[in-house]
Design a protein around this motif. Sequence first.
Motif, PDB file in Angstrom:
ATOM      1  N   ALA A  95       0.833  -1.207   0.000  1.00 29.90           N
ATOM      2  CA  ALA A  95       0.000   0.000   0.000  1.00 29.90           C
ATOM      3  C   ALA A  95       0.867   1.255   0.000  1.00 29.90           C
ATOM      4  CB  ALA A  95      -0.921  -0.009   1.217  1.00 29.90           C
ATOM      5  N   GLU A  96       1.959   1.223   0.749  1.00 32.90           N
ATOM      6  CA  GLU A  96       2.864   2.367   0.794  1.00 32.90           C
ATOM      7  C   GLU A  96       3.536   2.595  -0.550  1.00 32.90           C
ATOM      8  OE1 GLU A  96       6.807   3.944   3.288  1.00 32.90           O
ATOM      9  OE2 GLU A  96       5.928   1.962   3.707  1.00 32.90           O
ATOM     10  N   LYS A  97       3.954   1.498  -1.185  1.00 33.73           N
ATOM     11  CA  LYS A  97       4.600   1.602  -2.493  1.00 33.73           C
ATOM     12  C   LYS A  97       3.638   2.165  -3.534  1.00 33.73           C
ATOM     13  CE  LYS A  97       6.885  -1.116  -6.084  1.00 33.73           C
ATOM     14  NZ  LYS A  97       7.306  -2.468  -6.532  1.00 33.73           N
ATOM     15  N   LEU A  98       2.398   1.697  -3.495  1.00 36.69           N
ATOM     16  CA  LEU A  98       1.406   2.167  -4.459  1.00 36.69           C
ATOM     17  C   LEU A  98       1.100   3.645  -4.243  1.00 36.69           C
ATOM     18  CD1 LEU A  98      -0.136   0.710  -6.745  1.00 36.69           C
ATOM     19  CD2 LEU A  98      -2.063   0.480  -5.179  1.00 36.69           C
ATOM     20  N   ALA A  99       1.063   4.057  -2.985  1.00 34.52           N
ATOM     21  CA  ALA A  99       0.756   5.456  -2.662  1.00 34.52           C
ATOM     22  C   ALA A  99       1.848   6.409  -3.148  1.00 34.52           C
ATOM     23  CB  ALA A  99       0.562   5.612  -1.161  1.00 34.52           C
ATOM     24  N   LYS A 100       3.070   5.918  -3.216  1.00 31.30           N
ATOM     25  CA  LYS A 100       4.189   6.767  -3.633  1.00 31.30           C
ATOM     26  C   LYS A 100       4.167   7.070  -5.131  1.00 31.30           C
ATOM     27  CE  LYS A 100       7.507   5.498  -0.023  1.00 31.30           C
ATOM     28  NZ  LYS A 100       8.804   4.836   0.273  1.00 31.30           N
ATOM     29  N   GLY A 101       3.444   6.276  -5.877  1.00 31.43           N
ATOM     30  CA  GLY A 101       3.432   6.469  -7.333  1.00 31.43           C
ATOM     31  C   GLY A 101       2.174   7.123  -7.847  1.00 31.43           C
ATOM     32  N   GLN A 102       1.585   8.046  -7.087  1.00 31.86           N
ATOM     33  CA  GLN A 102       0.298   8.638  -7.443  1.00 31.86           C
ATOM     34  C   GLN A 102       0.395   9.798  -8.440  1.00 31.86           C
ATOM     35  OE1 GLN A 102      -2.803   7.344  -6.450  1.00 31.86           O
ATOM     36  NE2 GLN A 102      -1.350   5.722  -5.951  1.00 31.86           N
ATOM     37  N   GLY A 103       1.602  10.323  -8.642  1.00 29.10           N
ATOM     38  CA  GLY A 103       1.743  11.417  -9.601  1.00 29.10           C
ATOM     39  C   GLY A 103       1.458  10.958 -11.021  1.00 29.10           C
ATOM     40  N   LEU A 104       0.697  11.767 -11.760  1.00 28.58           N
ATOM     41  CA  LEU A 104       0.277  11.370 -13.109  1.00 28.58           C
ATOM     42  C   LEU A 104       1.249  11.854 -14.177  1.00 28.58           C
ATOM     43  CD1 LEU A 104      -3.579  12.043 -13.012  1.00 28.58           C
ATOM     44  CD2 LEU A 104      -2.329   9.956 -12.417  1.00 28.58           C
ATOM     45  N   ARG A 120       4.404  -3.415  -9.717  1.00 27.19           N
ATOM     46  CA  ARG A 120       5.779  -3.313 -10.217  1.00 27.19           C
ATOM     47  C   ARG A 120       6.067  -1.975 -10.905  1.00 27.19           C
ATOM     48  NH1 ARG A 120       8.429  -8.382 -11.049  1.00 27.19           N
ATOM     49  NH2 ARG A 120       9.379  -7.667 -12.977  1.00 27.19           N
ATOM     50  N   PHE A 121       5.018  -1.231 -11.240  1.00 25.60           N
ATOM     51  CA  PHE A 121       5.236   0.055 -11.899  1.00 25.60           C
ATOM     52  C   PHE A 121       5.920   1.038 -10.952  1.00 25.60           C
ATOM     53  CE2 PHE A 121       1.819  -1.587 -14.591  1.00 25.60           C
ATOM     54  CZ  PHE A 121       2.336  -1.299 -15.853  1.00 25.60           C
ATOM     55  N   LYS A 122       6.858   1.766 -11.505  1.00 28.79           N
ATOM     56  CA  LYS A 122       7.579   2.758 -10.714  1.00 28.79           C
ATOM     57  C   LYS A 122       6.902   4.122 -10.844  1.00 28.79           C
ATOM     58  CE  LYS A 122      12.016   0.370 -11.163  1.00 28.79           C
ATOM     59  NZ  LYS A 122      13.428   0.476 -11.631  1.00 28.79           N
ATOM     60  N   ALA A 123       7.306   5.064 -10.005  1.00 29.22           N
ATOM     61  CA  ALA A 123       6.775   6.425 -10.075  1.00 29.22           C
ATOM     62  C   ALA A 123       7.002   6.995 -11.475  1.00 29.22           C
ATOM     63  CB  ALA A 123       7.466   7.299  -9.034  1.00 29.22           C
ATOM     64  N   GLY A 124       6.032   7.753 -11.960  1.00 30.52           N
ATOM     65  CA  GLY A 124       6.131   8.319 -13.302  1.00 30.52           C
ATOM     66  C   GLY A 124       5.489   7.461 -14.368  1.00 30.52           C
ATOM     67  N   LEU A 150      -1.057   6.856 -15.472  1.00 31.76           N
ATOM     68  CA  LEU A 150      -1.799   7.694 -16.408  1.00 31.76           C
ATOM     69  C   LEU A 150      -3.124   8.172 -15.809  1.00 31.76           C
ATOM     70  CD1 LEU A 150      -1.261   5.471 -19.568  1.00 31.76           C
ATOM     71  CD2 LEU A 150      -0.020   7.562 -18.984  1.00 31.76           C
ATOM     72  N   ALA A 151      -3.763   7.290 -15.050  1.00 33.67           N
ATOM     73  CA  ALA A 151      -5.045   7.587 -14.411  1.00 33.67           C
ATOM     74  C   ALA A 151      -5.258   6.526 -13.352  1.00 33.67           C
ATOM     75  CB  ALA A 151      -6.181   7.582 -15.440  1.00 33.67           C
ATOM     76  N   GLU A 152      -6.394   6.583 -12.688  1.00 33.44           N
ATOM     77  CA  GLU A 152      -6.666   5.588 -11.654  1.00 33.44           C
ATOM     78  C   GLU A 152      -6.621   4.175 -12.240  1.00 33.44           C
ATOM     79  OE1 GLU A 152      -7.299   4.572  -7.716  1.00 33.44           O
ATOM     80  OE2 GLU A 152      -6.960   6.553  -8.598  1.00 33.44           O
ATOM     81  N   ASN A 153      -5.712   3.342 -11.735  1.00 31.27           N
ATOM     82  CA  ASN A 153      -5.546   1.938 -12.151  1.00 31.27           C
ATOM     83  C   ASN A 153      -5.061   1.783 -13.589  1.00 31.27           C
ATOM     84  OD1 ASN A 153      -6.620   1.325  -9.602  1.00 31.27           O
ATOM     85  ND2 ASN A 153      -8.705   1.173 -10.412  1.00 31.27           N
ATOM     86  N   PHE A 154      -4.492   2.825 -14.155  1.00 29.24           N
ATOM     87  CA  PHE A 154      -4.061   2.820 -15.561  1.00 29.24           C
ATOM     88  C   PHE A 154      -2.613   3.276 -15.637  1.00 29.24           C
ATOM     89  CE2 PHE A 154      -4.813   4.703 -20.036  1.00 29.24           C
ATOM     90  CZ  PHE A 154      -4.684   3.459 -20.642  1.00 29.24           C
TER      91      PHE A 154
END
Length: 297
Positions: free
Chosen positions: A43-52, A223-227, A230-234
């Motif tokens: 959850a922490e890892k996913l939260a860190k990659g929220q920038g679109l 596995r996706f990194k920050a950056g 594209l959108a929620e769950n995308f």
Amino acid sequence: MEESRMRQGNTPGSCSNVTTVCAEDDALQRKGHSARTLSPEEAEKLAKGQGLVSEFKQLKLEKEAQKNWDLFYKRNSTNFFKDRHWTTREFEELKACRQFAGQKLTILEAGCGVGNCLFPLLEEDLHIFAYACDFSPRAVEYVKQNPLYSPERCQVFQCDLTRDDLLQHVPAESVDVVTLIFVLSAIHPDKMHLVLRNIYKVLKPGKCVLFRDYGLYDHAMLRFKAGSKLAENFYVRQDGTRSYFFSEEFLSQLFRAEGYEQVANDYVQRETVNRKEQLCVPRVFLQGKFQKPSSET
């Protein structure tokens, strides 16, 4: 039963950058309506990659979507995905929908790739005629070059399901089963309804779409990194191809809004073992069956 090879979220889509996964015991499969629960670390890892990703890059990715998939098939030829011999086991409708033995079945494989699902079906069942289409012209050519390809049993064509009318290639209400397997996730969520609307026109009343794709919190999503978001769950991969991760609620709303009746819609959770790297990773898929009403109101 899932994709035999898992593409890394932030690496090019070439075979040398693919993590191979092994078939696992069926006892490890779980189906249900509950999404996978993330660990605190996940959850922490996913939260860190929220920038679109910037709007400029997003528009560029949408414009170049076909080119990026064509380049994917140019790099990987027919070697990326293994043949899917599990479709008739997971979707009994491919056999059970006949009213009598030997009945001809007409299917549409929407997003056929290089034929990893198509050719096992045609080999296994001699009473199937298939329409098959793909976004990538190169993928369509690979299908036509396959020794198993026969125009008498299969008609393949290039098609952008969000723009091109399927009625140009497939007669109205002529298809018994549509397979939509690991296809819709590659399409922008704002355009997914156009695909379902297009398919609806060629599907016979009372017949169904069989769906399987990436589910919410699948290991590939984490596995996706920050950056990459594209959108929620995308998300976008490094090679420019994109992937959406479905929730049960989103998928249900998507189909119902286009007039389909929901027959089944379940998360499929598995533990996939990579014996080479001694890893066990959680895979999550969404599997559904959606039916065109028998009579229009």
